[in-house]
Structures are given as C-alpha cells and as structure tokens.
Enzyme design. Sequence first.
Site, PDB file in Angstrom:
ATOM      1  N   ARG A  38      45.182  45.745  -2.192  1.00  0.00           N
ATOM      2  CA  ARG A  38      45.955  45.534  -3.425  1.00  0.00           C
ATOM      3  C   ARG A  38      47.289  44.863  -3.118  1.00  0.00           C
ATOM      4  NH1 ARG A  38      43.958  50.965  -6.027  1.00  0.00           N
ATOM      5  NH2 ARG A  38      42.791  50.148  -7.791  1.00  0.00           N
TER       6      ARG A  38
ATOM      7  N   TYR B 182      58.097  35.801  32.834  1.00  0.00           N
ATOM      8  CA  TYR B 182      59.558  35.847  32.945  1.00  0.00           C
ATOM      9  C   TYR B 182      60.075  34.689  33.814  1.00  0.00           C
ATOM     10  CZ  TYR B 182      59.435  40.414  30.679  1.00  0.00           C
ATOM     11  OH  TYR B 182      59.249  41.421  29.770  1.00  0.00           O
TER      12      TYR B 182
ATOM     13  N   ARG C 193      56.460  40.672  42.396  1.00  0.00           N
ATOM     14  CA  ARG C 193      55.363  40.759  41.421  1.00  0.00           C
ATOM     15  C   ARG C 193      54.972  39.340  41.044  1.00  0.00           C
ATOM     16  NH1 ARG C 193      53.037  44.944  37.985  1.00  0.00           N
ATOM     17  NH2 ARG C 193      52.370  44.028  36.019  1.00  0.00           N
TER      18      ARG C 193
ATOM     19  N   TRP D  65      47.574  41.841  17.009  1.00  0.00           N
ATOM     20  CA  TRP D  65      47.095  40.456  17.159  1.00  0.00           C
ATOM     21  C   TRP D  65      45.664  40.427  17.699  1.00  0.00           C
ATOM     22  CZ3 TRP D  65      45.606  38.632  21.963  1.00  0.00           C
ATOM     23  CH2 TRP D  65      46.021  39.391  23.067  1.00  0.00           C
TER      24      TRP D  65
ATOM     25  N   HIS E 241      53.347  37.187  28.287  1.00  0.00           N
ATOM     26  CA  HIS E 241      53.440  37.984  27.067  1.00  0.00           C
ATOM     27  C   HIS E 241      52.759  37.298  25.888  1.00  0.00           C
ATOM     28  CE1 HIS E 241      55.549  41.326  28.630  1.00  0.00           C
ATOM     29  NE2 HIS E 241      56.629  40.655  28.982  1.00  0.00           N
TER      30      HIS E 241
ATOM     31  N   GLU F  20      54.204  37.909  34.247  1.00  0.00           N
ATOM     32  CA  GLU F  20      54.273  38.156  32.801  1.00  0.00           C
ATOM     33  C   GLU F  20      55.095  37.115  32.043  1.00  0.00           C
ATOM     34  OE1 GLU F  20      53.810  40.738  34.785  1.00  0.00           O
ATOM     35  OE2 GLU F  20      52.287  41.939  33.780  1.00  0.00           O
TER      36      GLU F  20
ATOM     37  N   GLY G 288      63.253  46.905  34.526  1.00  0.00           N
ATOM     38  CA  GLY G 288      63.943  45.693  34.980  1.00  0.00           C
ATOM     39  C   GLY G 288      65.445  45.720  34.728  1.00  0.00           C
TER      40      GLY G 288
ATOM     41  N   GLN H 124      50.730  52.681  21.435  1.00  0.00           N
ATOM     42  CA  GLN H 124      51.372  53.043  20.173  1.00  0.00           C
ATOM     43  C   GLN H 124      52.757  53.666  20.319  1.00  0.00           C
ATOM     44  OE1 GLN H 124      47.234  54.439  18.435  1.00  0.00           O
ATOM     45  NE2 GLN H 124      48.852  54.903  17.008  1.00  0.00           N
TER      46      GLN H 124
END
Length: 684
Positions: free
Chosen positions: A575, A180, A228, A590, A266, A178, A72, A353
């Site tokens: 711990r 935006y 989109r 999450w 999001h 999304e 974008g 990741q």
Amino acid sequence: MPSTGILGRTLEKTKHSILLSPISVGRHVLRNRVIMGSMHTRLEYENDGVRKQALFYAERAMGGAALIVTGGVAPNWEGRIEQEALVLTEMEQVEEHRVIVSAVHAAGAKILLQVLHTGAYAKHDDVVGFSAKRSPINHRTPRALSSDEIEQTIEDFVHCSELAVAAGYDGVEFMGSEGYFLNQAVTRRMNDRADDWGGSAEKRMRCPLEIVRRTRARLGGDPMIAYRISATDLVEEGQTSAEIDAFARALEAAGVDLLSTGIGWHESQAPTIAYVAPRGAFAFASQRLKAVVSIPVVASNRINMPETAERILAEGAADLISMARPLLADADLVRKYAEGRADEINTCIACNQACLDRIFTDQTASCLVNPRACRETEFDGSRAAVHRRVAVVGGGAAGLSFAVTAAERGHDVVLYEADKDIGGQINLARAVPLKGEFDELLRYFRRRLELLEVDVRLNVATSAEQLVRERYDAVVLATGIRPRRLDVTGSEHRSVVAYTEILSGRVKAGSRVIVVGMGGVGFDVADKLTAGEREVGDIPQFLKHWGIDPEVRDQGGLATPTKTPPPRKVVMLQRGSGRPGERLGKSTGWIHRLELKSRGVEMYAGCVYRKIDDAGFHVDVQGEPRLFEADTIVYCAGQEPHTPMLHELRAANVPTHIIGGARDARQLDAVRAIEEGFRLAYAL
Ligand code: SF4
C-alpha cells in the site's frame, strides 16, 4: 588420564586439533590459530569508551582467541572513516591504547592495531584518493593526492605504526582490502595516475610496499606486520590473480609476517559475508595465496564454527583463521571448543542485523544472538540478588532469550510452549532459503535450556488459572504475534493464505503468486517461492550463482552469473508508496532486491486494494486499475500482538511482563525480541 572439559566429556575431539595448535608468526608464537578479525564497533564513541573497548577485547582474549586485531584506526586526518573517527598521530594518544593492550595481554593474547586509511570511502569532506575517482557508495569525489602527499601518507602510516608499538601493541595490520585506500592504490579502478604511483601494476603497488618496507626498517624485526590483502576484489577493473600473487610475494619480501585475506569491495555485487554465502566459501582465496608465499596466510569470511575452520586448515587452504562476527556472537568460542563444548557455542548466523546494519546507521554494534556484545560493562553476568520463580509463556526468540538468561542469573524458570517444539518464529526463519544458520540458534538455546535445567513444558497451552494456581513470582508473556488478516473485499477467498502457512510448508503455493506486503517477511516469502533448488553449503553453486571466479582470471575475479529460472511467477504489492524493501537491512537488503529482480519478481508500491475474486487481485496501482491473476495470494501485511491471559493475570495481581512481538508486533524483529528477553532477565 584423559583431560576433561567442564561437562566431564573428554577432549578427544579436540586433541588432534590444528586450530588449537600454536603457530609462529614472525618472531611471535601464537597459542592457537584463531585471530579475532578487525571490526568496527563504535564503542570508541561512547562515554567510557576506552574501558568498554578494553573489556570487549579482553573478554575475547580470555575466551581463547590468540591474536586480536583492533578496529581500524587512521594514520592521518584524511584517512579517518568519518568525522569523529579515531586517528593515531600523536604521542598523547598512546596512553588510551595502553589500557586496551594491557587488558588483552593480561588475558594471554596478542594484539595488533589495524591501520586503516579509508581513501575514497571516507564520510567527511577531506576525502582523498590516488585519483579523483568517486566510489559508487560515496557521494563525495576524492581529491587526488599529489606525489608529495603520497610520500607524506606513507610517512603517516609508518609513524602511526611506531606509535602503536609504543603503546605496547605486538604490531600492526595494514588494511589493504575491502576497497579501502591501499586496495584503491593497486587497482586501475581507482588509480589512473601516470606518475610513479600508477600506470603499471608495479607502480600501483609501490605505495603499500613502501609503507611495509619503511615500517619494517623503522620498527626492526620484532613487531609483527600483518597485511590484509584483497585476495579477490569482486568489482570491475579490480586485480587479476597474476597481479594479486605478485603483490603478495612483494609484500612478503618487503617484511610482512602475516598475510590476511580480504574478499570483495564494499560495493561488490556479490555477497561476501551474509548468510547466503556458504561457510568457508572463500577458502579458495587463501589457498591461492598460500601457494605463492611462505609466510602464514589467514582465511576469513563465513568461518563461524570450529569444524569449518579445522577443515580449511586440514585441507591446507590456510594457516590461521580469522573470525570477527563469530567472536562478537560468542566471546568464548575457542575456549568452549577446546573444552569439548562446541555444542554450547552461540553461533554467528551471518544476519548482520545487529552488527553491520547498526554500524551503517551510526549505532554501536551488538549481536542478534548475543545482546551482551559491546555491552560487557553494562551486563556483567552477575546473579540476581533475589531469586524468583518465573513462568515464561512462549518458546520463541524472546521467551527463549529470557528463559536462559534468567536461569543463568539464578531464577527458577518454567517455560510453557503450546507447540510441540521450541522456536516460534525462528522455525519460520529457518524455512527461508539458505537461512539454515538459524538451526544453530535453536541448537544453542536447546543446549542452554538443558544445562541450566529450565523446566520446559512442550505441548502445554497453559492458562491464567494454572499460572495463578502455581503461584509464580512473575509471569513473562512471550506469546508472539498473529499475522494481520488482509483488510479487503474477498479476503476469505480460497486463494488467500497467511505467510505462516507458506513458510511452514503447510500450504503449497501455485504457479502465479501475489505477495502482499514488502517488508522483511514479504521478501522472505518471495525468496522462498522463487529460489528453486538451492543447497545450503553448496560452494560451487554459490560461486556460479553470483559470478565469482575462484581462479580470478579476469580483473576483479568476476564471471557471468548463472541463475536458475524461478519455479513460479511472483508479484509483490504494498500500500505504501515507499521504495520496495526500504526497511530491509542495509548490508543485506541489496542482496534480496537483486535476487528477486533477477528472478523476474515484479514489485508495485502505492497500491489501493479493491477486491479478490476468482479472476485474481483487483488493485489500483498509482491510480490505474489492474488485475493481477493469481492462484495464491499470500498476506504478509503486518501482524497483531498475541497476549492471551494478560487481563486475567493482571486482575489476579500476578506481576506480568510482556516481551517481543506480544509487546509490539510492528516489524517482526529477532534482534529486538532477543534483546527484550535478555534485558528483562537482567531487570528482574
Ligand atoms: Fe553474526 Fe548477526 Fe551477531 Fe552480526 S548480529 S555477529 S551477523 S549473529
């Protein structure tokens, strides 16, 4: 004569491919139906960023994608995603874009500039919106634009599109999903205006429709305009299907050539791109849109292999397929498929990741399964100047990555694996519920080992003596880790087991389980023990589980989630006093926390472990003594590097390298393991 792929296999399988067939979009003909969807890479922030982006996109174009959509670019200063983000507002900025466009065109693909205004998501202080409504994922409250400022913003979108066409782009994609700015415009959630830009669904659509109308009027009919659209918002006060369908029709009438589907905002509390979503889970969204417009519709989200894409096209649920992360994972995905080599595709495993999690922590994206992604200028695929005979000990992620990359660079590689099969910790990851995509990673490595004729010796626990005797030029120890034993009185109790035993299925857990350690492995173990019956690829089950209504009847397309009760009681302890799972990936952590919470998993941080006995685990929690009854106590509290033979090899002056968990056992991490193997293969 049938045409043949480079491996001599016929192209029979792809001869009747819809995915590979051309399609007209507006006044353009695309050579096939694969679009590389827009991704943020952050390459633009790097030195020599233009050349890096050009090569990045060009490789995907050479790999067969028909249409590339750029990351974008903001149409004005307020719309940029963060302080330093790209805008396209001046003619002087066009030249750099020409370099990217030319590289993609030279590779035979078309390219659109994505025009993205972030609105209330912006990570800078000039954040603006339709209303002064704060997004839950941004601490900044936007300033509500005046009516004149909305007019100016429309003009900025149009001007940005003109500049894009001047740079040679085949058109633009307006980012309207999304969550935006343009998506914010059309929802009550972020637009409670009472003037001409809000109040009714028609008025909320006015801004994006004006952008499309005026852009089409100014650009004429040739440039492609893609939009989109948010096909389901998956947030409260989002749109209903009636509103989305009406908006889609209006976009077509306003001059849009191509409707791309976006899924969820999001801040949605339903996974839309992570591995827990089955492949093709959101095809319902493009299917619905296809029923209301006559322009081509693009399906997206979790379509990572050609067979899924073909199925969606064959079912008439879309006309084209958008793949973003799958082309980060393998730039040659389309070409391999077209050549009958789908079994060589390096499949995106939807882990996030090395791509999204890096973007969210302000790093350049790459890919867990393809460390070369976004580093195309650094790792050019060249062969090594001196060819060596190298032994790799350990067929886990690091060893496999090294073995195939080194072999590709011309080295003669022998891979020793003490187990009966390759995979190492990948085999444990595959055992985690819904992480079946790791099967693809093993399939990919297996095929590459085969094609590169790596000498794989399974069931061989090699020794330093053997390695010295066989006179290798170098030895690579990729021998992995061993779980660190629990350091507590009673840790020899029969209830205590290592996570490897649980994940591998060698030990069955009882009905009351304590998981010791709340890192990624601890969460995986707790997930496995509480998931119940979940089928990889079961789309209806996934939609029900997360409360996603494919009919989008209510605002946002949300329904009441249907969760299955967990088969056992699980308590997690750590711990450290940090937040449970604080080191989990930003884009998926999450999901894990939400899932375990919904299954009643209790989590306690700041524990002092006292002892384990027949009664259970005695622990002080925040200074209070507690007894947690348990029939199974699983330790996932770190691991130790496993480096057998190291001293003997060094004593014998054998050049020895250590990679992956064997080098550093902190934080088991497939991204690091694969990257270390890859980098070493380039360094040899
Ligand atoms: Fe796919 Fe993971 Fe690579 Fe991202 S890092 S492209 S999600 S495999």
